[in-house]
Every structure is written in structure tokens, then in C-alpha cells.
Scaffold this motif. Sequence first.
Motif, mmCIF file in Angstrom:
data_model
loop_
_atom_site.group_PDB
_atom_site.id
_atom_site.type_symbol
_atom_site.label_atom_id
_atom_site.label_comp_id
_atom_site.label_asym_id
_atom_site.label_seq_id
_atom_site.Cartn_x
_atom_site.Cartn_y
_atom_site.Cartn_z
ATOM 1 N N ALA A 246 23.246 39.043 -107.022
ATOM 2 C CA ALA A 246 22.461 39.994 -106.234
ATOM 3 C C ALA A 246 22.022 39.351 -104.918
ATOM 4 O O ALA A 246 22.078 39.987 -103.857
ATOM 5 N N THR A 247 21.618 38.081 -104.974
ATOM 6 C CA THR A 247 21.231 37.369 -103.747
ATOM 7 C C THR A 247 22.406 37.287 -102.774
ATOM 8 O O THR A 247 22.241 37.467 -101.571
ATOM 9 N N LEU A 248 23.613 37.025 -103.301
ATOM 10 C CA LEU A 248 24.785 36.908 -102.435
ATOM 11 C C LEU A 248 25.095 38.232 -101.742
ATOM 12 O O LEU A 248 25.488 38.263 -100.581
ATOM 13 N N LEU A 249 24.904 39.348 -102.473
ATOM 14 C CA LEU A 249 25.130 40.659 -101.867
ATOM 15 C C LEU A 249 24.095 40.897 -100.761
ATOM 16 O O LEU A 249 24.412 41.340 -99.656
ATOM 17 N N GLN A 250 22.860 40.544 -101.065
ATOM 18 C CA GLN A 250 21.773 40.737 -100.109
ATOM 19 C C GLN A 250 22.000 39.917 -98.843
ATOM 20 O O GLN A 250 21.697 40.342 -97.747
ATOM 21 N N GLN A 251 22.542 38.695 -99.024
ATOM 22 C CA GLN A 251 22.759 37.801 -97.887
ATOM 23 C C GLN A 251 24.041 38.110 -97.117
ATOM 24 O O GLN A 251 24.378 37.406 -96.174
ATOM 25 N N GLY A 252 24.797 39.112 -97.578
ATOM 26 C CA GLY A 252 26.042 39.446 -96.890
ATOM 27 C C GLY A 252 27.189 38.512 -97.205
ATOM 28 O O GLY A 252 28.222 38.535 -96.542
ATOM 29 N N GLU A 253 27.019 37.662 -98.238
ATOM 30 C CA GLU A 253 28.107 36.766 -98.643
ATOM 31 C C GLU A 253 29.221 37.564 -99.299
ATOM 32 O O GLU A 253 30.385 37.220 -99.194
ATOM 33 N N VAL A 254 28.848 38.588 -100.065
ATOM 34 C CA VAL A 254 29.833 39.474 -100.687
ATOM 35 C C VAL A 254 29.421 40.897 -100.328
ATOM 36 O O VAL A 254 28.253 41.165 -100.036
ATOM 37 N N ASP A 255 30.414 41.807 -100.337
ATOM 38 C CA ASP A 255 30.100 43.195 -99.986
ATOM 39 C C ASP A 255 30.197 44.116 -101.186
ATOM 40 O O ASP A 255 29.697 45.237 -101.157
ATOM 41 N N ILE A 256 30.884 43.670 -102.230
ATOM 42 C CA ILE A 256 31.102 44.541 -103.376
ATOM 43 C C ILE A 256 31.167 43.670 -104.630
ATOM 44 O O ILE A 256 31.756 42.590 -104.595
ATOM 45 N N ALA A 257 30.537 44.120 -105.698
ATOM 46 C CA ALA A 257 30.471 43.288 -106.906
ATOM 47 C C ALA A 257 29.994 44.121 -108.085
ATOM 48 O O ALA A 257 29.287 45.115 -107.905
ATOM 49 N N PRO A 258 30.356 43.708 -109.300
ATOM 50 C CA PRO A 258 29.759 44.355 -110.469
ATOM 51 C C PRO A 258 28.287 43.947 -110.542
ATOM 52 O O PRO A 258 27.979 42.757 -110.513
ATOM 53 N N LEU A 259 27.391 44.940 -110.593
ATOM 54 C CA LEU A 259 25.974 44.598 -110.556
ATOM 55 C C LEU A 259 25.144 45.517 -111.443
ATOM 56 O O LEU A 259 25.532 46.647 -111.732
ATOM 57 N N TYR A 260 23.994 44.993 -111.848
ATOM 58 C CA TYR A 260 23.043 45.793 -112.601
ATOM 59 C C TYR A 260 22.365 46.784 -111.670
ATOM 60 O O TYR A 260 22.009 46.451 -110.537
ATOM 61 N N LEU A 261 22.142 47.997 -112.195
ATOM 62 C CA LEU A 261 21.497 49.050 -111.423
ATOM 63 C C LEU A 261 20.110 48.631 -110.929
ATOM 64 O O LEU A 261 19.751 48.869 -109.779
ATOM 65 N N ASN A 262 19.324 47.982 -111.797
ATOM 66 C CA ASN A 262 17.946 47.683 -111.388
ATOM 67 C C ASN A 262 17.896 46.695 -110.223
ATOM 68 O O ASN A 262 17.010 46.784 -109.376
ATOM 69 N N ASP A 263 18.887 45.777 -110.125
ATOM 70 C CA ASP A 263 18.916 44.854 -108.982
ATOM 71 C C ASP A 263 19.139 45.626 -107.684
ATOM 72 O O ASP A 263 18.522 45.338 -106.657
ATOM 73 N N ILE A 264 20.053 46.604 -107.734
ATOM 74 C CA ILE A 264 20.341 47.398 -106.538
ATOM 75 C C ILE A 264 19.129 48.238 -106.157
ATOM 76 O O ILE A 264 18.743 48.302 -104.981
ATOM 77 N N LEU A 265 18.500 48.882 -107.155
ATOM 78 C CA LEU A 265 17.334 49.720 -106.863
ATOM 79 C C LEU A 265 16.208 48.879 -106.248
ATOM 80 O O LEU A 265 15.524 49.324 -105.326
ATOM 81 N N SER A 266 16.038 47.653 -106.738
ATOM 82 C CA SER A 266 15.003 46.783 -106.167
ATOM 83 C C SER A 266 15.306 46.471 -104.710
ATOM 84 O O SER A 266 14.409 46.415 -103.878
ATOM 85 N N MET A 267 16.610 46.255 -104.414
ATOM 86 C CA MET A 267 16.979 45.960 -103.017
ATOM 87 C C MET A 267 16.746 47.190 -102.147
ATOM 88 O O MET A 267 16.270 47.064 -101.019
ATOM 89 N N GLN A 268 17.098 48.372 -102.680
ATOM 90 C CA GLN A 268 16.844 49.607 -101.916
ATOM 91 C C GLN A 268 15.359 49.760 -101.659
ATOM 92 O O GLN A 268 14.939 50.124 -100.561
ATOM 93 N N ASP A 269 14.581 49.465 -102.675
ATOM 94 C CA ASP A 269 13.131 49.595 -102.560
ATOM 95 C C ASP A 269 12.593 48.653 -101.483
ATOM 96 O O ASP A 269 11.601 48.938 -100.827
ATOM 97 N N ALA A 270 13.284 47.507 -101.303
ATOM 98 C CA ALA A 270 12.861 46.536 -100.292
ATOM 99 C C ALA A 270 13.401 46.921 -98.908
ATOM 100 O O ALA A 270 13.243 46.166 -97.949
ATOM 101 N N GLY A 271 14.081 48.077 -98.815
ATOM 102 C CA GLY A 271 14.527 48.563 -97.515
ATOM 103 C C GLY A 271 15.956 48.201 -97.156
ATOM 104 O O GLY A 271 16.385 48.421 -96.031
ATOM 105 N N LEU A 272 16.721 47.618 -98.105
ATOM 106 C CA LEU A 272 18.107 47.251 -97.798
ATOM 107 C C LEU A 272 19.021 48.435 -98.106
ATOM 108 O O LEU A 272 18.795 49.174 -99.067
ATOM 109 N N ASN A 273 20.041 48.595 -97.291
ATOM 110 C CA ASN A 273 20.952 49.722 -97.475
ATOM 111 C C ASN A 273 22.060 49.336 -98.452
ATOM 112 O O ASN A 273 23.154 48.981 -98.062
ATOM 113 N N MET A 274 21.737 49.391 -99.734
ATOM 114 C CA MET A 274 22.696 49.007 -100.768
ATOM 115 C C MET A 274 23.050 50.235 -101.603
ATOM 116 O O MET A 274 22.205 51.095 -101.852
#
Lengths: 379, 287
Positions: A246-274
Motif C-alpha cells: 500500500a505504501t508503494l502504491l501511495q508513493q507512486g512506486e507501483v500503479d496497480i496491485a492486488p490490494l485490500y479494500l480497507n487500505d485503498i479506502l484509507s488512502m482515499q480518506d486521506a485525500g489520495l486519488n486511488m
Amino acid sequence: MVNRRFNRVSRRSVLGAGLFVGSSMLLKACGQPQTTAPAPAGEEAATGGEAEGGAVGGSVIAVAYPGAWEEAHREVVASQVKANRNVDATIVPLLANDQVAQLVAAPDNPPFDVCLLDEGPFRAAPREEILQPFPKELSPSFASLFPDFQGDDEGWGPTVAVTAIGIGYNADKYESAPAAWEELWNPENAGRVGLVTMNSSLGTAFMVEVAKRFGGSEADIEVAFQKIQELLPDVAAVAPSPGALATLLQQGEVDIAPLYLNDILSMQDAGLNMGWAIPEGGSIGIRASMSIVKNPQASLEAAAAYIDTVISAEAQNTLAAPPYFFGPTNSEVKLLGPFAEMFSENPQDLISQLVYLDWDTINLSRPEWIERFNREVAV
Amino acid sequence: MMQGKALLKAGKGWSLVFPLTIFLLVFYLAPIVLMVITSLSPGGDVGGMSLSQYAKFFGDGFNLKVLWDTIWLGVQTTLVCLILGYPLALLHSRTRPGNWRSILTFLIILPLLTSAVVRTFAWIVILGRQGVINSALLSLSIIEEPLRLLSTHHGVVAALSQIQMPLMILPLIASMARLDPNLESASASLGSASWRTFWRITLPLTLPGIISGSLLVFAASVSSFITPSVIGGGRIMFMPMYIYQQAISLFDFPFAATISTVLLVTVLIVVVLLSSLGRLTRSYTHT
């Protein structure tokens, strides 16, 4: 002379004894888990008395995974179980396999009363030796759980949260949501794919799902290993854990990955366009269940009251909301915010999208797969 | 009589370390003995003792590569710390006690004041594709595509070097403090150029500091867990991660104990080698 000698010996032994006592007290203090501050009594406590179950009293030591789980259970569950049931809860952060290892090592004197395990480690653990059946009659909230989450026929305990695995992606860099796992192999994704090792449930579930998409099954994921070999030159990073991915996606190291929904929702909640997409064939659901261990230090009532609080609509409504986004298992919960935007207010709309894997079959070969995966992705 | 007194003095010393000795015996030596015994178990339900786990370890190229990568990581980190840390330590010891020296001391200790986890995540921000280094190089048009710095062996060396740096610099400063400045002045007044003075006087006399600093950095690097796994990612395996995986993910305790014992022995060999080097140089420093 004799006298002086005596004096010296006694001073020395006093010093030694003092050091010994001091260090043992220090040790004892270190061993004592940090207790949660009791929640403020008052209104909450007053209404709690009327809640189902009523005051139980006593204390309980419960496990939560380090990170969001620990924080959520300490902030939300511990204060509610104190207010509603008068139980003092201590939260110990431990990963699933660490819990099993500790319980197997000391089944007669377990270091905690309530454990938290997701499907893979739970189905692999020697359940008969370390757990006891969940006393449903002590849990008023048990009946409002969705049927999928009332535990299996063995009745070791309820599912307290469900996590969905799907395709997480950086929405800034994709015009439309990916539709299927196969899209990871699209040439346009070369150099942008993130993966996670099979040590985690996320990594193992992903590999099994890939195998299923390409003609394999839970028993045979050979085809997934072949597909990963094909993908490896295009993989940007293989993370050691889901959180790191999840950190790598947030940092732009990767653009697409198998991920847990709650990690993505937390990033959206923090204002990231995921974004997070349910791939063709459904999203893999990972159920985390709580059980009371054998020979607990806490009373059965206190331990059951703790688990009952975790599955209560009151707690799950808070845990499904920002910033936690835990998938609810109680049918009375209402989804909010980005969670509701993605599905609807009704958790049933999330639950119906989930498919579950056969972890009993997976666990038969999982150790070999983990070893093989680490060798084959190693550079 | 003198001997008796000395003996009594030594005895007094021993009785003072008695509590620590007991502590170390129970909580340090006993677990290590248990670990070595576990590593001798053949595994599975088979009883008895054998060296089969060691045969398994050394008979597999993958394991040897993990061991070698780990040692190489330790050596590289130690060298980077030494090369970057030595001038800084020298600067510190040449700065007159006062404000500047205090600021320098603070800067040297600074990495120790935040946790390794925080520092490791900071390195993700530095080394990432959109990180500080890549954005700077891209904006200066030195590179066109972002360099791959994360998930590489060199990225791990860079991050570990920064994290372990104080372990190298502090012993160096201690050894430089014992260095008699008159020796350097004497060398200079006898006509040696500053490089010659450095090679013949300063460096040999600070060897004890170099050795103890190297020991600390090497041991801390080959046994570090968080930084290599977060910066190195899942495609680079080092011994600590391998031990964790075998014990916690795969429940193969005998093999995990074997890997741990191999790592322990490796570190011990390096310690013995470096301290025998230290003994060789003692004649230098105490004559």
C-alpha cells in the motif's frame, strides 16, 4: 578483621539482593502488557447498563494485528467493552502466526485470552489444542451476524471483520477501472505492477486466484507460478507485506496491485486519488475470526463479552467508518462515506460480491509455495 | 601480599557483576544453547540429533546466496560508514570544544534519536521513483527515466549506512580523543607532508576505534530486519528475513535455528578476525 569481613560480605549481599529485586521488578513491569485507560464512565456507562448482556466485570487480554487493527480495537472496542460490560480490556499487538506460535508453545498458560486469526492461519492452526468453542449463548450480537460469518460448523468463533481483495490502482493514471486480474499482464502495465510475497494472506490469495483464472485450482497453482514468471520483468516491486505494498502504491512506486479494500479506502480518506476494482469473477473475501483460547486467564464471560462487543452493531458501525473501513460482519451495520459510495449503505451489497477460497486445501501446500515463490522472484 | 590484595580486588569486581552474569546466563546464553540444540534436530517427528539441517543449508545454492548477500551487505555498509564517518569524526576531534563541537555531536547522534522504522520510511521517500533523488535528477535533465533505487541492494546499503553511522563515528571519536596531538605536530615538524602524517600516525593510532566501530556496524547490519525488508522489498532476501520466514510463516523451527546459528557463527568469525587485528595493532598504540 572477621567483623570487617562480615560487614563487607553483608553489604555486598545486600547490594546484590537489591539489584536482583530491582531487576526482577523491572522484568515484571516489562512483562506486564500496557493496559488501556478505562473509558470515562458517565452517560455511556449508564446507557450501557441497559444494553443487552449487562455488566460482566473482570479483565481480558485480547490480540489485534499491529497497526490499524490495534488502534481500532484499543480506541473503539476497549472503551465500549468497559462502558457497556465493565470489562477492562488490554490489547496486545501480534500477527496471526505469532499468536499461533505462542499458543502452541504454552497451551496451559496462554499469554492472551482472545485471539484474532484470518482464514489461512486459522485453518492451519491446531484448533483443537489451542482454542475452545465460542459460547454463543453469552453473545447477544451473535444472531445478527450474516450467516457466512457465524463461524463454521466447528463453532470456534465468529468472523469479526471481512476484508476484500481486489485490484488497487492509482486513479490519476488510469482512465477506466481495470476489469480483470488478467489486465496485470497488459503491455501498458509493464513496469507498473506491484506484488506481495506469499507469506501474507493477500499474496497467497492472489496467487490462488490467478491460478483459478488460468485453469488451476486451490490444489494446483503451477499455472500461477508460470504466469508470474512471465510477469516478473514487468513487475515494479514485490513488497514484503500488504502494508508495504500500500505504501508503494501511495508513493507512486507501483500503479496497480492486488490490494485490500480497507487500505485503498484509507488512502482515499486521506485525500489520495486511488481506485479499487472488483475483478471479473468476484473479489476474494478474507474472514478474520476471534476465538477464546483454551485455559484463558480471564473468565469465559469476560472473554465472550469482548468478542460480543467486537461483533456488535455499535462497534462495527464505528469500525466500518473512516479511518478504519473494516468490512462489517453484523447485518445491522450501515456503511458510510467512501465505503457507501463504492457499494451502498447496505453491507449486503459488499458481502454479495465476495468469493471465498478453500484454505484447508491451500494450507496443504502453502509452505512449499511460499518457499518456491521467494526463490523464483529473488533477484 | 600484593597478589592477595589484587585477588581480593578481582573477587570484589566479580561479585558486583554477579547479577548481570546470572541475567545473561538465563536470558541470553540459555536461549542460544536451546537454539543450537533445536538446529540439531532432524525435523519432522524424527527424534535424535543430526547435522541434516546444516547439510540442507549448505547443500542449497539459494541459501548460500542469502548468506553471501548478507555478509556482503555488512561489509559494504561497514565500508561506507567508515569512509564517510572517518572524516566527520576527524573534523569533530579537530573542532575546539564549544558550540560548534556541540552542534556537531548533536548532528552525529541525531540518527539515533528517531526509530529505525521512521528513518526507513523516510528513505522510501528519498529513494522512490518520485522521490527526492529522482525528482532532482529529472528536473536537472540528468536522467530521462526515474532510476530504480528502491528494491535494490545498493538502496539497502545506503539506508543502512545512514542508520548505522553513529555506531561507527562514536568509537572513532573516542579513539581520536586519546590521540596525542603532539605526535602529529612532531611528524609535521620533522618534514612529513600531511598525507604521510595521516597514514603513518593518525590512521594507525585510531585503528582500535576503526575496529570497534566496524564490529558494531557489521554486527548491526547483518542482523537488521526492518530496513532490508522495507527498502529491499520481497525480491531480495537476507538472513534475518529468512529466519523470520522459516520460523513464523513456515513453522520450520529446526531450520530457522540452523540459519540463526550460521548467522551467529558468521558474526563471531568476523569478531574474532577483527579483534585479532586489534591485538596486532596494540603494539602500535601502547609503545
